[in-house]
Design an enzyme around this catalytic site. Structure first.
Site, PDB file in Angstrom:
ATOM      1  N   LYS A  57      30.037  17.484 -54.759  1.00 12.27           N
ATOM      2  CA  LYS A  57      29.352  16.605 -53.807  1.00 12.27           C
ATOM      3  C   LYS A  57      28.725  15.421 -54.541  1.00 12.27           C
ATOM      4  O   LYS A  57      28.745  14.289 -54.046  1.00 12.27           O
ATOM      5  CB  LYS A  57      28.299  17.401 -53.015  1.00 12.27           C
ATOM      6  CG  LYS A  57      28.942  18.381 -52.027  1.00 12.27           C
ATOM      7  CD  LYS A  57      27.969  19.377 -51.430  1.00 12.27           C
ATOM      8  CE  LYS A  57      28.754  20.472 -50.688  1.00 12.27           C
ATOM      9  NZ  LYS A  57      27.879  21.447 -50.022  1.00 12.27           N
ATOM     10  N   GLN A  61      22.061  23.847 -50.580  1.00 13.17           N
ATOM     11  CA  GLN A  61      23.349  24.524 -50.749  1.00 13.17           C
ATOM     12  C   GLN A  61      23.230  25.994 -50.361  1.00 13.17           C
ATOM     13  O   GLN A  61      22.345  26.698 -50.848  1.00 13.17           O
ATOM     14  CB  GLN A  61      23.835  24.379 -52.205  1.00 13.17           C
ATOM     15  CG  GLN A  61      25.184  25.039 -52.483  1.00 13.17           C
ATOM     16  CD  GLN A  61      26.333  24.418 -51.704  1.00 13.17           C
ATOM     17  OE1 GLN A  61      26.447  23.197 -51.612  1.00 13.17           O
ATOM     18  NE2 GLN A  61      27.184  25.245 -51.111  1.00 13.17           N
ATOM     19  N   ASP A  85      23.718  18.099 -43.333  1.00 13.28           N
ATOM     20  CA  ASP A  85      24.631  19.228 -43.103  1.00 13.28           C
ATOM     21  C   ASP A  85      24.736  19.555 -41.608  1.00 13.28           C
ATOM     22  O   ASP A  85      25.622  20.299 -41.196  1.00 13.28           O
ATOM     23  CB  ASP A  85      24.148  20.480 -43.856  1.00 13.28           C
ATOM     24  CG  ASP A  85      24.896  20.709 -45.169  1.00 13.28           C
ATOM     25  OD1 ASP A  85      26.003  20.151 -45.325  1.00 13.28           O
ATOM     26  OD2 ASP A  85      24.373  21.448 -46.024  1.00 13.28           O
TER      27      ASP A  85
HETATM   28  C1  BQF Z   1      40.169  23.021 -50.828  1.00 14.29           C
HETATM   29  C2  BQF Z   1      31.601  26.665 -48.690  1.00 14.29           C
HETATM   30  C3  BQF Z   1      31.535  28.996 -48.122  1.00 14.29           C
HETATM   31  C4  BQF Z   1      30.171  29.050 -48.432  1.00 14.29           C
HETATM   32  C5  BQF Z   1      29.517  27.908 -48.851  1.00 14.29           C
HETATM   33  C6  BQF Z   1      38.071  21.691 -51.093  1.00 14.29           C
HETATM   34  C7  BQF Z   1      35.909  22.693 -50.757  1.00 14.29           C
HETATM   35  C8  BQF Z   1      36.538  23.907 -50.562  1.00 14.29           C
HETATM   36  C9  BQF Z   1      37.912  24.031 -50.576  1.00 14.29           C
HETATM   37  C10 BQF Z   1      34.433  22.556 -50.692  1.00 14.29           C
HETATM   38  C11 BQF Z   1      32.292  25.391 -48.866  1.00 14.29           C
HETATM   39  C12 BQF Z   1      33.743  25.284 -48.592  1.00 14.29           C
HETATM   40  C13 BQF Z   1      31.583  24.293 -49.353  1.00 14.29           C
HETATM   41  C14 BQF Z   1      38.681  22.922 -50.858  1.00 14.29           C
HETATM   42  C15 BQF Z   1      32.225  22.966 -49.616  1.00 14.29           C
HETATM   43  C16 BQF Z   1      34.220  23.846 -48.549  1.00 14.29           C
HETATM   44  O1  BQF Z   1      40.870  22.128 -51.329  1.00 14.29           O
HETATM   45  O2  BQF Z   1      40.661  24.005 -50.230  1.00 14.29           O
HETATM   46  C17 BQF Z   1      36.681  21.588 -51.041  1.00 14.29           C
HETATM   47  O3  BQF Z   1      33.884  21.943 -51.581  1.00 14.29           O
HETATM   48  N1  BQF Z   1      33.663  23.096 -49.655  1.00 14.29           N
HETATM   49  C18 BQF Z   1      30.192  24.437 -49.616  1.00 14.29           C
HETATM   50  O4  BQF Z   1      29.518  23.500 -50.036  1.00 14.29           O
HETATM   51  O5  BQF Z   1      29.579  25.613 -49.416  1.00 14.29           O
HETATM   52  C19 BQF Z   1      30.228  26.726 -48.994  1.00 14.29           C
HETATM   53  C20 BQF Z   1      32.239  27.822 -48.249  1.00 14.29           C
END
Ligand code: BQF
Length: 294
Positions: free
Chosen positions: A53, A97, A120
């Site tokens: 991020k 987060q 968010d």
């Molecule tokens: C991809 C997230 C569960 C719990 C907390 C690209 C992301 C993921 C996959 C990503 C996620 C999931 C994020 C891919 C942010 C999505 O290419 O498949 C990017 O960065 N995510 C998060 O911040 O917290 C989570 C899933």
């Protein structure tokens, strides 16, 4: 063979658009947009998400910062931190987060976030506005999926959509957004979940399926209608010693067989995930434009 809904390509386009918009504001003499991330504890996945991020912010010309807190922080101390951040006026938006350590009540923390800085879109005020079709910060993953459907011009009006999973962050908001008035909405939405008696009965009738379940390879070809549109939100780490990292990311969809039968499909990785990242930037830019016009 289905067409690919390419989240990497789209997210690059969106980031380019954001970058250009930011540079126009800068040329007009405005400051940079500023996003802050709060990271509690040392969950490796959370660290990666936050780092990405921050990288995204740098790529589009935002200022960014991280507040790292120990996993042993008390709920009370974290609430105090959020109170301070809420009042910082050099900040357009911030995220906490998730997931948080188990001894901290996630809901209590989310409720403490200033809704105007809640990029968010998790605060009940923003969830409520979304449900009422009032402009607000939309949760990044559902927002990313809406943006993806719209940029690929996937028809949604009158379509039968099945959303699998009723989480607060993906399934629920997704079902609300797809049933909203206007494109990309106006769909007939069915939300199925762990207590649904026969999920396949619903998915077999669907024009569009959004799976946000977290069960790898759950959706099989015999569960879908030919020509349907498949959006896979699942990302489960599965061990694979032959891979460089020792694991691979598995979606909720049995991709090889479902792709044979679908008309459009998102890959994992490279589908919904990159869109999620891009939409956090969109929300931050929205917060910023609100702030500089105050
Ligand atoms: C991809 C997230 C569960 C719990 C907390 C690209 C992301 C993921 C996959 C990503 C996620 C999931 C994020 C891919 C942010 C999505 O290419 O498949 C990017 O960065 N995510 C998060 O911040 O917290 C989570 C899933």
């Amino acid at each position: 063979m289905a067409n690919i809904l390419d989240g990497i390509k789209l997210s690059k386009q969106i980031k380019q658009e954001i970058k250009e918009e930011v540079s126009q504001y800068i040329n007009q003499g405005h400051r940079q947009p500023h996003l802050l991330a709060v990271l509690v504890g040392d969950n490796p996945a959370s660290q990666t998400y936050v780092n990405n991020k921050i990288k995204d912010c740098q790529a589009v010309g935002f200022t960014s910062s991280i507040i790292k807190l120990k996993s042993t922080i008390t709920e009370e101390e974290l609430l105090q931190e959020i109170k301070k951040i809420n009042e910082a006026d050099d900040l357009d938006g911030f995220i906490v987060q998730l997931p948080l350590p188990k001894h901290i009540n996630q809901e209590k923390i989310i409720m403490a976030i200033n809704p105007e800085k809640d990029v968010d879109g998790f605060h009940p005020t923003n969830f409520g506005k979304m449900a009422l079709e009032i402009e607000s910060f939309l949760p990044a993953t559902p927002y990313g999926i809406m943006e993806m459907l719209s940029r690929y011009e996937i028809p949604t009006e009158g379509k039968e959509v099945v959303v699998i999973g009723r989480s607060r962050i993906v399934g629920r908001p997704m079902s609300i957004l797809l049933s909203k008035k206007g494109y990309p909405g106006d769909a007939t939405v069915t939300l199925v979940h762990s207590k649904t008696v026969n999920i396949a009965k619903h998915t077999q009738n669907a024009d569009i399926i959004i799976t946000a379940l977290g069960v790898p390879h759950f959706l099989k070809a015999n569960m879908i209608k030919k020509g349907s549109v498949i959006v896979d939100v699942g990302i489960t780490k599965l061990e694979d010693p032959t891979k460089e990292k020792g694991y691979y990311l598995a979606g909720d969809v049995d991709f090889p067989e479902v792709a044979e039968k679908a008309s459009w499909i998102t890959p994992v990785p490279g589908g919904v995930g990159p869109m999620t990242r891009a939409m956090l930037l969109k929300n931050t830019l929205f917060a910023y434009t609100q702030n500089i016009s105050k």
